[in-house]
Design an enzyme around this catalytic site. Structure first.
Site, PDB file in Angstrom:
ATOM      1  N   ARG A  37      32.175 -15.879   4.166  1.00  0.00           N
ATOM      2  CA  ARG A  37      33.050 -16.885   3.221  1.00  0.00           C
ATOM      3  C   ARG A  37      32.752 -16.678   1.776  1.00  0.00           C
ATOM      4  O   ARG A  37      31.818 -16.417   1.433  1.00  0.00           O
ATOM      5  CB  ARG A  37      32.552 -18.363   3.750  1.00  0.00           C
ATOM      6  N   ASP A  38      33.751 -16.829   1.061  1.00  0.00           N
ATOM      7  CA  ASP A  38      33.713 -16.569  -0.598  1.00  0.00           C
ATOM      8  C   ASP A  38      32.714 -17.667  -0.953  1.00  0.00           C
ATOM      9  O   ASP A  38      32.780 -18.704  -0.876  1.00  0.00           O
ATOM     10  CB  ASP A  38      34.997 -16.707  -1.066  1.00  0.00           C
ATOM     11  N   ASN A  56      43.112  -7.694  -4.457  1.00  0.00           N
ATOM     12  CA  ASN A  56      43.521  -7.606  -5.804  1.00  0.00           C
ATOM     13  C   ASN A  56      43.148  -5.994  -6.325  1.00  0.00           C
ATOM     14  O   ASN A  56      41.666  -5.590  -5.830  1.00  0.00           O
ATOM     15  CB  ASN A  56      42.659  -8.426  -6.914  1.00  0.00           C
ATOM     16  N   VAL A  78      35.076  -7.191  -7.876  1.00  0.00           N
ATOM     17  CA  VAL A  78      34.074  -6.646  -7.207  1.00  0.00           C
ATOM     18  C   VAL A  78      34.965  -5.369  -6.529  1.00  0.00           C
ATOM     19  O   VAL A  78      35.931  -5.390  -6.024  1.00  0.00           O
ATOM     20  CB  VAL A  78      33.834  -7.403  -5.854  1.00  0.00           C
ATOM     21  N   HIS A 123      38.201  -5.592  -0.687  1.00  0.00           N
ATOM     22  CA  HIS A 123      38.065  -6.712   0.025  1.00  0.00           C
ATOM     23  C   HIS A 123      39.495  -7.555   0.035  1.00  0.00           C
ATOM     24  O   HIS A 123      40.514  -7.434  -0.788  1.00  0.00           O
ATOM     25  CB  HIS A 123      37.093  -7.881  -0.628  1.00  0.00           C
ATOM     26  N   HIS A 159      41.313 -11.139   0.626  1.00  0.00           N
ATOM     27  CA  HIS A 159      41.126 -12.650   0.785  1.00  0.00           C
ATOM     28  C   HIS A 159      42.112 -13.173   1.898  1.00  0.00           C
ATOM     29  O   HIS A 159      43.163 -12.834   1.971  1.00  0.00           O
ATOM     30  CB  HIS A 159      41.386 -13.276  -0.732  1.00  0.00           C
TER      31      HIS A 159
HETATM   32  P1  5GP Z   1      38.205 -10.301  -6.528  1.00  0.00           P
HETATM   33  O1  5GP Z   1      38.492 -10.917  -7.961  1.00  0.00           O
HETATM   34  O2  5GP Z   1      37.303  -9.073  -7.112  1.00  0.00           O
HETATM   35  O3  5GP Z   1      39.625 -10.056  -5.968  1.00  0.00           O
HETATM   36  O4  5GP Z   1      37.362 -11.119  -5.930  1.00  0.00           O
HETATM   37  C1  5GP Z   1      36.100 -11.270  -5.797  1.00  0.00           C
HETATM   38  C2  5GP Z   1      35.481 -12.477  -4.979  1.00  0.00           C
HETATM   39  O5  5GP Z   1      34.380 -12.247  -4.557  1.00  0.00           O
HETATM   40  C3  5GP Z   1      35.716 -13.744  -5.829  1.00  0.00           C
HETATM   41  O6  5GP Z   1      36.582 -14.628  -5.022  1.00  0.00           O
HETATM   42  C4  5GP Z   1      34.186 -14.346  -5.753  1.00  0.00           C
HETATM   43  O7  5GP Z   1      34.313 -15.360  -5.548  1.00  0.00           O
HETATM   44  C5  5GP Z   1      33.736 -13.307  -4.387  1.00  0.00           C
HETATM   45  N1  5GP Z   1      32.147 -13.063  -4.539  1.00  0.00           N
HETATM   46  C6  5GP Z   1      31.677 -12.705  -5.688  1.00  0.00           C
HETATM   47  N2  5GP Z   1      30.201 -12.397  -5.288  1.00  0.00           N
HETATM   48  C7  5GP Z   1      30.035 -12.974  -4.227  1.00  0.00           C
HETATM   49  C8  5GP Z   1      28.895 -13.076  -3.510  1.00  0.00           C
HETATM   50  O8  5GP Z   1      27.639 -12.719  -3.926  1.00  0.00           O
HETATM   51  N3  5GP Z   1      29.039 -13.686  -2.107  1.00  0.00           N
HETATM   52  C9  5GP Z   1      30.218 -13.955  -1.808  1.00  0.00           C
HETATM   53  N4  5GP Z   1      30.143 -14.800  -0.353  1.00  0.00           N
HETATM   54  N5  5GP Z   1      31.399 -14.084  -2.501  1.00  0.00           N
HETATM   55  C10 5GP Z   1      31.326 -13.562  -3.881  1.00  0.00           C
END
Ligand code: 5GP
Ligand code: ZN
Length: 118
Positions: free
Chosen positions: A30-31, A88, A97, A101, A103
């Protein structure tokens, strides 16, 4: 495992997460900051920075990610209502990150544009 990658640490269990699925290729959790009632992250266990580094050699990972996403949509109760499966890539997409990944977002109407998930 790549040092200083938060998602590699989650896969290894070094950082806690609400993991909902794991196999030899894929982990789903889970995010930490959900934008909808269901917001899962589906990631390869192998460290790959983004979709831009993936190709035909990653067909097994990509295929498994899609299968896991669709199965989780069923278990999350949003197979009929619908959901979004996005990744993304790079700065304009807001990638934060750099471990690829996907979503999996749903559980409410998401609007017509990808950006409205935020
Ligand atoms: P991006 O913007 O890179 O597509 O999405 C990164 C996602 O990783 C974000 O939705 C953020 O909330 C999630 N995220 C970042 N750090 C952590 C973490 O330590 N644990 C979890 N479960 N999600 C994370
Ligand atoms: Zn990583």
């Amino acid at each position: 495992m790549t040092d200083n990658c938060i998602f590699c640490k989650i896969i290894a269990g070094d950082i806690p997460s609400q993991t909902v699925y794991q196999d030899e290729l894929i982990t789903a959790f889970r995010d930490i900051s959900p934008v909808a009632p269901t917001h899962l992250l589906i990631i390869p266990n192998q460290h790959i920075a983004s979709l831009a580094q993936m190709g035909e050699e990653h067909a097994a990972i990509l295929g498994r990610a899609v299968k896991v996403a669709n199965d989780l949509a069923v278990s999350e109760g949003m197979a009929e209502s619908g959901y979004r499966f996005i990744t993304n890539v790079g700065p304009d997409a807001g990638q934060a990150v750099f471990h690829v990944h996907f979503h999996l977002v749903g559980g409410r109407p998401l609007g017509g544009m990808v950006r409205r998930v935020e």
